[in-house]
Design a protein around this motif. Structure first.
Motif, PDB file in Angstrom:
ATOM      1  N   UNK A  80      -8.556  -0.544   0.101  1.00 45.83           N
ATOM      2  CA  UNK A  80      -8.188  -0.187  -1.260  1.00 45.83           C
ATOM      3  C   UNK A  80      -7.415  -1.612  -1.929  1.00 45.83           C
ATOM      4  N   UNK A  81      -6.624  -2.225  -0.789  1.00 47.42           N
ATOM      5  CA  UNK A  81      -6.121  -3.652  -1.317  1.00 47.42           C
ATOM      6  C   UNK A  81      -7.370  -4.445  -1.330  1.00 47.42           C
ATOM      7  N   UNK A  91      -7.491   2.382   3.971  1.00 48.36           N
ATOM      8  CA  UNK A  91      -6.328   1.931   3.080  1.00 48.36           C
ATOM      9  C   UNK A  91      -6.526   0.503   2.690  1.00 48.36           C
ATOM     10  N   UNK A  92      -6.624  -0.315   3.669  1.00 44.01           N
ATOM     11  CA  UNK A  92      -6.670  -1.850   3.645  1.00 44.01           C
ATOM     12  C   UNK A  92      -7.849  -1.984   2.624  1.00 44.01           C
ATOM     13  N   UNK A 127      -9.118   5.228   9.317  1.00 42.83           N
ATOM     14  CA  UNK A 127      -8.060   5.309   8.224  1.00 42.83           C
ATOM     15  C   UNK A 127      -7.447   4.168   7.832  1.00 42.83           C
ATOM     16  N   UNK A 128      -7.042   3.216   8.791  1.00 45.21           N
ATOM     17  CA  UNK A 128      -6.445   2.166   8.368  1.00 45.21           C
ATOM     18  C   UNK A 128      -7.233   1.277   7.703  1.00 45.21           C
ATOM     19  N   UNK A 147      -9.252  -4.376  -4.732  1.00 46.54           N
ATOM     20  CA  UNK A 147      -8.304  -4.492  -5.943  1.00 46.54           C
ATOM     21  C   UNK A 147      -7.669  -6.090  -6.027  1.00 46.54           C
ATOM     22  N   UNK A 174      -1.443   7.169   8.647  1.00 43.54           N
ATOM     23  CA  UNK A 174      -2.402   6.495   9.523  1.00 43.54           C
ATOM     24  C   UNK A 174      -1.741   5.970  10.716  1.00 43.54           C
ATOM     25  N   UNK A 224       0.729  -1.131  -0.055  1.00 40.73           N
ATOM     26  CA  UNK A 224      -0.008  -0.132  -0.025  1.00 40.73           C
ATOM     27  C   UNK A 224       1.009   1.140   0.014  1.00 40.73           C
TER      28      UNK A 224
END
Lengths: 328, 371
Positions: B353-354, B350-351, B346-347, B357, A98, A90
């Motif tokens: 997003x993974x 972003x996870x 927040x964490x 995809x 974060x 990422x």
């Protein structure tokens, strides 16, 4: 020089080293991380976690346990960073932000008197609870290196400090040696410059990056512990005040070398200690805010000067910030 | 890829692959699922630190859903929406503006400056006061955003560091002014400025503040969506973000697009600042913003930089900020508890997003299970 001005210079140098060590320990760690190609914007939050950890653990079990636990907490945050940025690939910037957020939030929460008191009670019931409510812990004692500490001007600054100051200097030397004079260091730097090539040469890119992030984060945890028990042993929310981010810019200033980080850190330690010196001489005693801006403004000016000095060719590790994947 | 032999001669094969296409519906489901996980994970942390997570969440949401608190939620969402919509302009260009908080403070300072002058008898008449404070706050916020973008374009200075440093500088500047020159002489020695007159406040006759702010925030959201979808600038800013080198060859003036985009970012943060000082607290004082500019960062990412989604994720952050104060008042739980929830969101973002995809394939002895 008169005796008075001599002792003034000595006092400035001593506080520059004392404040600079916060930056030194953090930026040495970040040098290692970034040399492996990973940028860790989480060190601000990890420092805050190191600070709150050292606050509570010092009260419960003493200084040594506090420093070790702060390093361990830093390492755990580093492991999280590495999992997200190295394994899941990422965006390193977002992951770092974060982690900083988590560290700042969690440390603010743990540092409040009610929570700190409960934590202290469950860790060591023998310690009186009100100690946590005072938000203070004993400071690290100064360890005077006899004979050398008597040297005029620099003697007191460098050799009459607490043990973490010496450890900070030693870690700068140690990691400089590892990075630039050993095989391990060569592998680590090759991962930061050209991971695909390093991979072909048999270096385990993922393991190296994990290790570099974890070591850097553990050092950030220790930097936070130093900030509290070695520098300002009174807990306030937002104790770090962006020092982690300043340490990140010091890594650029020292062009990714732990050795040059010593000079850069002590320089900024000097800037920081001016905050307390200038008001003593009359200016800004009532409203110190303009003087408190100094570290932030000077950081920005420094970034511009670096760019001018290097004519836009800043020698960053070539793969810095780029996730590595075998498939692409 | 992971291969393991299981007892009983079974073979386990776990493989993570790129997902060929991500449908909007799937994307929303993943985001909501991760959001739920974030609340669960924060609950676990609270539990570990000796609080009852169930008790916290129950009182949190029952209190927030009362009509009075809902109004407060919307009032406090307004600055977050404006700032986060602003940040979309920066982030879609790949410019890591972490400086909305500082830009918001500069907006507050400029608007307050106009009001302080006005109360001292200088400057505009009553009817021109509102347009003046709006312009002042937006220009000040935008100008503060121009500093890092110029340093980036001219000197290659990392914008993450410069914007963060400028946040502190702006906050300290506000502190300096309210403790010194701008301190209200009739304020009983408190570090605060004079109160904003009602003529300097954004309002719509006949409706409450909350509704007026929401209408403004909604208008900005819709306008931004139109800019992104239908204007040359919207297209070019997206191209800059996708690949900065390709767009240079395509003849797009990157510097001028960056400058314009970040100026808009800062201007909207400045406008958010105006709402804080003129409406939410009525004057400038230290710590006037509890971090709206930082909350906006997560809100814009949670919304995937898509303005309508960012609008709603900002309202979630408005709820969290309001709820934080409730926690402190009713449960004696530190306010910073909500910061933990925000970090977890927040964490999770972003996870997510993974997760969106990729897909996980688990194969046990030749029989495929696709998750």
């Amino acid at each position: 020089m008169t005796l008075e001005s001599l002792s003034f210079v000595e006092a400035i140098l001593t506080s520059a080293v004392s404040a600079g060590t916060i930056y030194l320990i953090a930026s040495v760690g970040e040098c290692v991380t970034e040399r492996a190609g990973v940028i860790n914007l989480g060190i601000e939050g990890i420092m805050a976690m190191g600070a709150v950890t050292s606050f509570i653990i010092t009260l419960a079990y003493g200084h040594l346990a506090a420093i070790l636990t702060a390093a361990l907490v830093g390492a755990v945050f580093g492991l999280l960073h590495a999992f997200l940025s190295v394994s899941l690939r990422l965006n390193q910037i977002v992951v770092g932000l974060a982690i900083t957020w988590l560290g700042l939030g969690l440390s603010a929460f743990m540092g409040t008197p009610e929570v700190a008191r409960d934590l202290l009670k469950s860790l060591n019931p023998a310690v009186p609870e009100y100690l946590a409510e005072l938000k203070q812990a004993p400071r690290l004692p100064e360890v005077r290196v006899e004979l050398i500490a008597g040297v005029p001007i620099v003697g007191r600054a460098l050799f009459s400090q607490n043990v973490l100051v010496y450890a900070g200097l030693a870690s700068a030397l140690l990691f400089w040696f590892i990075l630039f004079r050993t095989r391990w260091g060569l592998s680590l730097r090759s991962v930061g410059e050209n991971p695909a090539l390093a991979d072909t040469a048999g270096v385990n890119v993922f393991a190296v990056r994990y290790l570099a992030v974890i070591v850097g984060s553990a050092l950030a945890g220790v930097a936070g512990a130093y900030l509290f028990i070695g520098y300002q042993p009174f807990w306030v929310e937002n104790l770090t005040r962006s020092r982690g981010f300043i340490a990140l810019s010091l890594v650029i200033l020292s062009s990714w070398s732990p050795l040059r980080a010593i000079a850069a850190s002590f320089l900024f330690g000097g800037v920081e200690s001016l905050q307390f010196r200038i008001p003593l001489r009359g200016f800004g005693a009532e409203t110190p805010q303009l003087i408190m801006m100094l570290p932030y403004v000077i950081t920005i000016v420094t970034l511009v000067l670096i760019s001018l000095a290097s004519r836009g060719r800043i020698p960053a590790p070539a793969a810095l910030g780029k996730p590595y994947s075998r498939e692409e | 890829m992971l291969r393991r032999s299981l007892p009983g001669g079974l073979k386990l094969l776990v493989r993570v692959e790129r997902r060929p296409e991500v449908t909007p519906r799937y994307s929303i489901i993943v985001s909501l699922g991760m959001l739920l996980l974030a609340f669960l994970a924060s609950g676990l942390i609270f539990q570990l630190l000796g609080f009852s997570a169930l008790h916290i969440y129950r009182s949190f949401f029952t209190a927030l859903l009362s009509p009075i608190m809902l109004e407060e939620v919307f009032r406090r969402s307004a600055p977050i929406i404006l700032a986060s919509i602003g940040l979309c302009y920066s982030y879609r260009m790949g410019f890591w503006n972490i400086g909305a908080e500082g830009q918001l403070y500069m907006g507050m300072i400029a608007a307050t400056g106009v009001v302080v002058l006005h109360s001292a008898g200088y400057g505009t008449g009553q009817h021109l006061l509102l347009p003046t404070v709006i312009a002042a706050s937006m220009v000040a916020g935008g100008a503060w955003g121009l500093v890092p973008v110029i340093l980036k374009v001219r000197f290659g200075a990392n914008e993450i560091i410069t914007t963060l440093m400028l946040n502190y500088t702006a906050i300290l500047l506000a502190d300096f002014l309210v403790h010194g020159a701008w301190k209200d002489p009739a304020g009983y020695g408190f570090a605060q400025t004079v109160q904003f007159p009602s003529t300097a406040r954004i309002s719509i006759p006949g409706v409450s503040d909350a509704v007026a702010y929401l209408v403004l925030a909604m208008a900005v959201t819709v306008l931004t969506l139109l800019v992104f979808k239908f204007t040359v600038f919207g297209f070019e800013s997206k191209i800059v973000g996708l690949n900065i080198y390709a767009s240079r060859y395509a003849g797009v003036g990157i510097s001028s697009i960056l400058v314009r985009g970040v100026f808009i970012s800062g201007a909207l943060a400045g406008l958010a600042g105006l709402i804080v000082v003129s409406g939410l607290i009525g004057r400038l004082r230290p710590g006037a913003s509890p971090g709206y500019g930082y909350h906006a960062i997560i809100a814009s990412m949670l919304g995937g930089l898509y303005p309508p989604a960012v609008f709603f994720s900002s309202i979630l952050f408005g709820m969290l900020v309001t709820g934080g104060d409730l926690l402190q008042a009713s449960l004696q739980m530190p306010k910073s508890g909500v910061e933990i929830i925000m970090a977890m969101i927040f964490l999770a973002t972003i996870v997510a997003e993974f997760v969106k995809r990729h897909r996980l394939t688990i194969v046990v002895r030749g029989r495929g299970v696709v998750a």
